[in-house]
Scaffold this active site. Structure first.
Site, short mmCIF file in Angstrom:
data_model
loop_
_atom_site.label_atom_id
_atom_site.label_comp_id
_atom_site.label_asym_id
_atom_site.label_seq_id
_atom_site.Cartn_x
_atom_site.Cartn_y
_atom_site.Cartn_z
N LYS A 83 0.85 -1.19 0.00
CA LYS A 83 0.00 0.00 0.00
C LYS A 83 0.89 1.25 0.00
O LYS A 83 1.77 1.39 0.86
CB LYS A 83 -0.86 -0.01 1.27
CG LYS A 83 -2.34 0.03 0.99
CD LYS A 83 -3.10 -0.11 2.29
CE LYS A 83 -4.50 0.43 2.11
NZ LYS A 83 -5.27 0.32 3.36
O1 G3P Z 1 -8.01 0.99 5.03
C1 G3P Z 1 -8.48 2.21 4.56
C2 G3P Z 1 -9.88 2.58 4.90
O2 G3P Z 1 -10.78 1.54 4.62
C3 G3P Z 1 -10.07 3.23 6.24
O3 G3P Z 1 -11.41 3.39 6.60
O4 G3P Z 1 -13.14 3.96 8.26
O5 G3P Z 1 -10.76 4.64 8.70
O6 G3P Z 1 -12.11 5.79 6.96
P1 G3P Z 1 -11.87 4.50 7.69
#
Ligand code: G3P
Length: 217
Positions: A83
């Site tokens: 990533k």
């Molecule tokens: O892994 C990246 C993403 O899915 C993070 O989600 O909920 O922290 O905005 P969130």
């Protein structure tokens, strides 16, 4: 549509994998920080549970540092996708990694223009964050739609990984648009199964069957 779990928690991954419909896992530094144990050991353990891509994120902000982290992570297991953040240095690294055959997931994508740049750099996956755009009163799902259109217009092979999904409807909307992958927390994965009418209906079927069970054979 492929289903990924957005977590670094081995128990959650095991549980979802036991359903037989888990295609991969995404992690990020925040998710990793919530778990005990050594990062690389946990990562290898996750790779052994999941028969598919497992994203692990670099933390360098210069291309050279990203490249050395990426090569190290990719060497840990054949399931690892690296990533890389959606910044200029990140895309330089993606270009090099793609020529080395190391698969990448470009993260922290918040616009169609960023997704276009990532695809041109040869990203394997692009991760547009839906929920975080919704959080600031935007419509995160519109970005998924725009990216789908752009990638289809030009035949880009980069797969759209809808990320930052916060509830089941996000998953359904991403599927309607044609996102290739949805990554979600375990809670959302589990919520996708639920419908109160299923529970009520099953309860009624079993109760009615109970009335006739003596006459079954
Ligand atoms: O892994 C990246 C993403 O899915 C993070 O989600 O909920 O922290 O905005 P969130």
């Amino acid at each position: 549509m492929k289903f990924f779990l957005d977590t670094a928690n081995v128990d959650e991954i095991r549980q979802a994998a036991s359903m037989g419909i888990l295609d991969g896992v995404t992690t990020n530094p925040t998710l990793v920080s919530r778990e005990e144990g050594k990062f690389k050991d946990n990562l290898v353990q996750i790779c052994e549970i999941v028969n598919g891509p497992v994203s692990a994120e670099v933390v360098s902000t210069e291309a050279e540092g990203m490249l050395s982290e990426a090569r190290d992570l990719a060497g840990l297991h054949s399931n690892i996708y690296v990533k890389i953040p959606m910044i200029r240095e990140g895309l330089k690294a993606v270009k090099t990694l793609s020529s080395e055959g190391i698969r990448t997931n470009v993260t922290l994508c918040f616009s169609a223009s960023q997704a276009l740049m990532a695809a041109k750099a040869g990203a394997t996956l692009i991760s547009p964050f839906v929920g975080r755009v919704d959080d600031i009163s935007g419509v995160g799902m519109d970005i998924i739609q725009d990216i789908r259109t752009i990638y289809d217009n030009y035949g880009f092979e980069t797969e759209i990984l809808a990320a930052s999904l916060r509830h089941p409807l996000h998953v359904v909307e991403a599927a309607l648009i044609g996102a290739d992958i949805a990554t979600m927390p375990y809670k959302v994965f589990d919520q996708l199964f639920n419908h109160p009418l299923t529970d009520i209906g099953l309860e009624r079927f079993l109760a009615d069957w109970d009335k006739v069970k003596d006459r079954v054979s």
